[in-house]
Design a protein around this motif. Sequence first.
Motif, mmCIF file in Angstrom:
data_model
loop_
_atom_site.group_PDB
_atom_site.id
_atom_site.type_symbol
_atom_site.label_atom_id
_atom_site.label_comp_id
_atom_site.label_asym_id
_atom_site.label_seq_id
_atom_site.Cartn_x
_atom_site.Cartn_y
_atom_site.Cartn_z
ATOM 1 N N GLY A 162 0.390 -1.311 12.645
ATOM 2 C CA GLY A 162 -0.195 -0.808 11.414
ATOM 3 C C GLY A 162 -0.371 -1.832 10.314
ATOM 4 N N ILE A 163 -0.241 -3.141 10.623
ATOM 5 C CA ILE A 163 -0.321 -4.193 9.605
ATOM 6 C C ILE A 163 -1.734 -4.753 9.538
ATOM 7 C CG2 ILE A 163 0.495 -6.495 8.966
ATOM 8 C CD1 ILE A 163 3.167 -5.826 10.199
ATOM 9 N N PHE A 164 -2.214 -4.994 8.314
ATOM 10 C CA PHE A 164 -3.495 -5.674 8.158
ATOM 11 C C PHE A 164 -3.534 -6.403 6.817
ATOM 12 C CE2 PHE A 164 -4.091 -1.434 6.418
ATOM 13 C CZ PHE A 164 -4.848 -1.631 5.268
ATOM 14 N N ILE A 165 -4.416 -7.395 6.729
ATOM 15 C CA ILE A 165 -4.543 -8.224 5.532
ATOM 16 C C ILE A 165 -5.734 -7.750 4.705
ATOM 17 C CG2 ILE A 165 -4.985 -10.573 4.684
ATOM 18 C CD1 ILE A 165 -3.525 -11.610 7.153
ATOM 19 N N VAL A 166 -5.543 -7.726 3.390
ATOM 20 C CA VAL A 166 -6.563 -7.235 2.463
ATOM 21 C C VAL A 166 -7.208 -8.408 1.744
ATOM 22 C CG1 VAL A 166 -6.953 -5.870 0.372
ATOM 23 C CG2 VAL A 166 -5.386 -5.035 2.138
ATOM 24 N N THR A 167 -8.534 -8.443 1.751
ATOM 25 C CA THR A 167 -9.277 -9.509 1.065
ATOM 26 C C THR A 167 -10.092 -8.995 -0.108
ATOM 27 O OG1 THR A 167 -11.137 -9.242 2.595
ATOM 28 C CG2 THR A 167 -9.453 -10.868 3.172
ATOM 29 N N LYS A 168 -10.414 -7.694 -0.094
ATOM 30 C CA LYS A 168 -11.226 -7.108 -1.154
ATOM 31 C C LYS A 168 -10.633 -5.787 -1.598
ATOM 32 C CE LYS A 168 -15.575 -9.135 0.534
ATOM 33 N NZ LYS A 168 -16.948 -8.843 1.010
ATOM 34 N N LEU A 169 -10.763 -5.490 -2.880
ATOM 35 C CA LEU A 169 -10.203 -4.246 -3.414
ATOM 36 C C LEU A 169 -10.867 -3.042 -2.760
ATOM 37 C CD1 LEU A 169 -8.246 -2.957 -5.373
ATOM 38 C CD2 LEU A 169 -10.020 -3.086 -7.145
ATOM 39 N N GLY A 170 -12.176 -3.143 -2.496
ATOM 40 C CA GLY A 170 -12.869 -2.032 -1.867
ATOM 41 C C GLY A 170 -12.311 -1.698 -0.500
ATOM 42 N N GLN A 171 -11.768 -2.704 0.180
ATOM 43 C CA GLN A 171 -11.183 -2.503 1.498
ATOM 44 C C GLN A 171 -9.966 -1.579 1.429
ATOM 45 O OE1 GLN A 171 -9.904 -6.213 3.192
ATOM 46 N NE2 GLN A 171 -9.075 -5.289 5.062
ATOM 47 N N ILE A 172 -9.093 -1.828 0.466
ATOM 48 C CA ILE A 172 -7.890 -1.002 0.350
ATOM 49 C C ILE A 172 -8.217 0.357 -0.258
ATOM 50 C CG2 ILE A 172 -7.221 -1.905 -1.929
ATOM 51 C CD1 ILE A 172 -4.811 -1.060 0.920
ATOM 52 N N THR A 173 -9.209 0.412 -1.139
ATOM 53 C CA THR A 173 -9.601 1.688 -1.738
ATOM 54 C C THR A 173 -10.134 2.645 -0.681
ATOM 55 O OG1 THR A 173 -10.161 0.584 -3.822
ATOM 56 C CG2 THR A 173 -11.070 2.779 -3.472
ATOM 57 N N LYS A 174 -11.009 2.141 0.180
ATOM 58 C CA LYS A 174 -11.565 2.963 1.257
ATOM 59 C C LYS A 174 -10.473 3.400 2.219
ATOM 60 C CE LYS A 174 -15.000 2.836 4.973
ATOM 61 N NZ LYS A 174 -16.032 2.005 5.650
#
Length: 396
Positions: free
Chosen positions: A143-155
């Motif tokens: 369940g681990i992933f890296i976030v590069t954009k705010l829209g990615q985590i928002t979605k």
Amino acid sequence: MSREQWMRYKVDMDKGVLVSNFEKRGWVRTQEDDWNIFWTNVWTVKMLFSPESPMRLSDTQVVNHFPNHHELTRKDCIVKNVKRYKKDNEKNRNIYSADGETVVDFIPLTYSLPSDYALFVEEYKKTNSLWIVKPANRAQGKGIFIVTKLGQITKWAKQKWLQGEGSISKEQFIISKYIEDPLLIGGKKFDLRLYVLVTSYRPLRAYLHGEGFARFCTVAYNTDVGDLDNLFVHLTNVAVQKQGDEYNEKHGGKWKVSNLKWYLESSLGRERCDKLFNDINFVITHSLKACQTVITNDRHCFELYGYDLLIDSSLRPWLIEVNASPSLSFTTPNDRMLKTQVLSDTIDIIIPPNMPDGERLYKDHRTWPVSDLSLGGFQILVDEAAEAPTTDRKPQ
């Protein structure tokens, strides 16, 4: 019948390095409740100490988890407890490292999701950093992933917590600043797995084993956008790495800690290497102290933790997580020997002489003078039961 034959053990996992340690002592396996030592998983312990449980442990029974170990081993709980510990002791210089950094600085900036989502967004907008999302209560890189954009985590957040007709997922996550400059060896990222044994929280008695291992990624490290979802670059978990084409079954992508120390001493110097491991001891000690007032210090319990730490390029150690049930599986002969020895040394420390018929009960034995114990590869890390404890000293 000898004393060894009277000792009864119970396990709910058939791990060879565990069962072989018990069998070598001549102990008898039982499936009933007449055990003297129960090596079990965290879910069974939760039920064992539940108010609804009909079982009440005797003074000749010990179990391998504290009832609410999650205060240390859940990723969101350890962050909460370390932050509280810092606030409670902010005027106490003993929680500072030799460089003047507070203990909380050894955990990457972290927020709980979904509760701290708004705080995370506010912080995200201030920086241009990578962030990493992890389930609060899962292991093996799941369940681990890296976030590069705010829209990615928002979605992702909308999909995760608003399901169906307004139903909300109960699973908790954390999001932490990603350590983008890890120390590399051979161009590859690695972390440390160290073994810490705790027999009492009040007073605190903890041991650190001299052996652990460094776990390496199989693909050279980089932060290129195209490789941020490549788990073989960023996650050191063996469960992940052994799925890759570059995985080496002979050495399993691991170095013993003693070998790592030798390499660092030869490449960076003895003084810098010693300081690194002193700082690691400092981090482990204060992570335990951060939780000692909230852990239920049951007199029947001990715990062997698997500490995961990451070293950055400036030789600064970061606490990544603490595992309540470090893997007892092995992938190589060296792995098997290391884990067999750690477990053997653990049992030698926790079992009182002549148990179960001896006069010394575990409730007294767990803080017995260290000079009377067989430590094997362990060394005392913190001993508040001693007359003159020295574990609060800052690393030099």
